[in-house]
Motif scaffolding. Structure first.
Motif, short mmCIF file in Angstrom:
data_model
loop_
_atom_site.label_atom_id
_atom_site.label_comp_id
_atom_site.label_asym_id
_atom_site.label_seq_id
_atom_site.Cartn_x
_atom_site.Cartn_y
_atom_site.Cartn_z
N GLU A 5 0.83 -1.20 0.00
CA GLU A 5 0.00 0.00 0.00
C GLU A 5 0.87 1.25 0.00
O GLU A 5 2.01 1.23 0.45
N MET A 6 0.30 2.33 -0.53
CA MET A 6 1.06 3.58 -0.63
C MET A 6 0.13 4.78 -0.50
O MET A 6 -1.07 4.67 -0.73
N THR A 7 0.74 5.90 -0.17
CA THR A 7 0.01 7.16 -0.04
C THR A 7 -0.30 7.72 -1.44
O THR A 7 0.23 7.24 -2.45
N THR A 21 -3.36 15.66 -9.29
CA THR A 21 -4.04 14.96 -10.39
C THR A 21 -4.70 13.68 -9.88
O THR A 21 -5.85 13.39 -10.22
N VAL A 22 -3.98 12.93 -9.05
CA VAL A 22 -4.54 11.69 -8.49
C VAL A 22 -5.78 12.02 -7.67
O VAL A 22 -6.81 11.34 -7.78
N ARG A 23 -5.71 13.06 -6.86
CA ARG A 23 -6.87 13.44 -6.02
C ARG A 23 -8.06 13.84 -6.90
O ARG A 23 -9.21 13.47 -6.61
N LYS A 24 -7.79 14.60 -7.96
CA LYS A 24 -8.88 15.00 -8.87
C LYS A 24 -9.50 13.78 -9.54
O LYS A 24 -10.72 13.69 -9.67
N TRP A 25 -8.66 12.84 -9.96
CA TRP A 25 -9.18 11.62 -10.58
C TRP A 25 -10.04 10.84 -9.58
O TRP A 25 -11.09 10.32 -9.94
N ASP A 26 -9.61 10.81 -8.34
CA ASP A 26 -10.37 10.10 -7.32
C ASP A 26 -11.71 10.80 -7.07
O ASP A 26 -12.76 10.16 -7.01
N ASP A 27 -11.68 12.11 -6.98
CA ASP A 27 -12.90 12.88 -6.74
C ASP A 27 -13.89 12.74 -7.90
O ASP A 27 -15.10 12.71 -7.68
N SER A 28 -13.38 12.64 -9.12
CA SER A 28 -14.25 12.55 -10.30
C SER A 28 -14.71 11.13 -10.59
O SER A 28 -15.58 10.91 -11.43
N GLY A 29 -14.08 10.14 -9.93
CA GLY A 29 -14.44 8.75 -10.18
C GLY A 29 -13.61 8.08 -11.26
O GLY A 29 -13.77 6.89 -11.53
N ALA A 33 -9.39 5.30 -4.89
CA ALA A 33 -8.43 4.77 -3.92
C ALA A 33 -8.87 3.36 -3.53
O ALA A 33 -10.07 3.05 -3.53
N HIS A 34 -7.92 2.53 -3.19
CA HIS A 34 -8.24 1.17 -2.74
C HIS A 34 -9.13 1.25 -1.50
O HIS A 34 -10.13 0.55 -1.38
N HIS A 35 -8.75 2.14 -0.59
CA HIS A 35 -9.56 2.42 0.59
C HIS A 35 -9.06 3.71 1.22
O HIS A 35 -8.08 4.29 0.76
N ARG A 36 -9.75 4.12 2.25
CA ARG A 36 -9.33 5.31 2.99
C ARG A 36 -9.03 4.93 4.43
O ARG A 36 -9.64 4.01 4.97
N GLU A 38 -8.69 5.76 8.61
CA GLU A 38 -9.64 6.34 9.57
C GLU A 38 -9.60 7.88 9.52
O GLU A 38 -10.60 8.53 9.78
N SER A 39 -8.44 8.43 9.17
CA SER A 39 -8.33 9.89 9.05
C SER A 39 -8.67 10.37 7.64
O SER A 39 -8.37 11.50 7.28
N ASN A 40 -9.29 9.50 6.84
CA ASN A 40 -9.80 9.79 5.49
C ASN A 40 -8.71 10.00 4.43
O ASN A 40 -8.95 10.61 3.40
N ARG A 41 -7.52 9.51 4.68
CA ARG A 41 -6.45 9.59 3.67
C ARG A 41 -6.62 8.45 2.67
O ARG A 41 -6.96 7.34 3.04
N ARG A 42 -6.34 8.75 1.41
CA ARG A 42 -6.45 7.75 0.36
C ARG A 42 -5.28 6.77 0.44
O ARG A 42 -4.15 7.17 0.69
N VAL A 43 -5.55 5.51 0.13
CA VAL A 43 -4.52 4.47 0.10
C VAL A 43 -4.63 3.74 -1.23
O VAL A 43 -5.73 3.36 -1.65
N TYR A 44 -3.49 3.57 -1.90
CA TYR A 44 -3.43 2.89 -3.20
C TYR A 44 -2.54 1.66 -3.08
O TYR A 44 -1.76 1.54 -2.13
N THR A 45 -2.63 0.76 -4.04
CA THR A 45 -1.88 -0.50 -3.99
C THR A 45 -1.03 -0.69 -5.24
O THR A 45 -1.24 -0.04 -6.26
N GLU A 46 -0.11 -1.64 -5.14
CA GLU A 46 0.72 -2.03 -6.29
C GLU A 46 -0.16 -2.50 -7.44
O GLU A 46 0.12 -2.23 -8.60
N GLU A 47 -1.21 -3.24 -7.13
CA GLU A 47 -2.12 -3.72 -8.17
C GLU A 47 -2.73 -2.55 -8.93
O GLU A 47 -2.90 -2.61 -10.15
#
Length: 163
Positions: A5-7, A21-29, A33-36, A38-47
């Motif tokens: 997992e990565m930030t 750019t990553v945040r905008k892509w996440d917000d637009s769908g 992010a793989h998940h968030r 507890e503090s609502n930070r996005r988490v991404y994976t190698e996959e």
């Protein structure tokens, strides 16, 4: 976070875009992010890195299909070590390519000569190497002239920070 997992910043660096750019892509769908946390930070994976590059490769065509990774024995760093560096560089970007390992001692019968033919035929747009010493001295000037004329990019991975 788990091992793979990565930030947002780490993910952005891996796919060569700005974190905004990553945040905008996440917000637009466009990308989720793989998940968030507890503090609502996005988490991404190698996959997700691999999936991104697969999708981009299919959309953009042959950009990475035209990359060649090449190495040969050098004083100070073996072809095996170079192959490991180049493979890590590619893997960190979600690219699956074999590294061409030179076995010839002269240009005339070399893999590099075959690469030059591909360059001249427009089938190479990037050359990934450890450093410029892997190019045979006898053709170095001509080789660089071809790269310049054909607008072929050198990617040099000599330092750990390049990985």
């Amino acid at each position: 976070m788990n091992f793979d997992e990565m930030t947002t910043g780490q993910f952005a660096e891996r796919i060569n875009v700005h974190p905004v750019t990553v945040r905008k892509w996440d917000d637009s769908g466009k990308l989720k992010a793989h998940h968030r946390t507890e503090s609502n930070r996005r988490v991404y994976t190698e996959e997700q890195v691999r999936a991104y590059f697969e999708r981009v490769g299919k959309v953009s065509g042959s950009d990475m299909d035209q990359l060649i990774a090449y190495c040969k024995e050098l004083d100070g760093i073996s072809a095996k070590q170079q192959t490991e560096h180049l493979t890590m560089y590619l893997s960190n970007r979600g690219i699956q390519k074999s590294v061409i390992r030179e076995t010839e001692k002269v240009y005339r019968n070399s893999e590099l000569k075959r690469i030059v033919t591909k360059m001249l035929n427009g089938k190479v747009n990037k050359l990934l190497i450890y450093n410029k010493q892997v190019i045979f001295d006898e053709v170095k000037d001509m080789f660089e002239q071809i790269m310049e004329l054909k607008d072929i990019e050198y990617i040099i991975v000599e330092n750990e920070e390049d990985l």
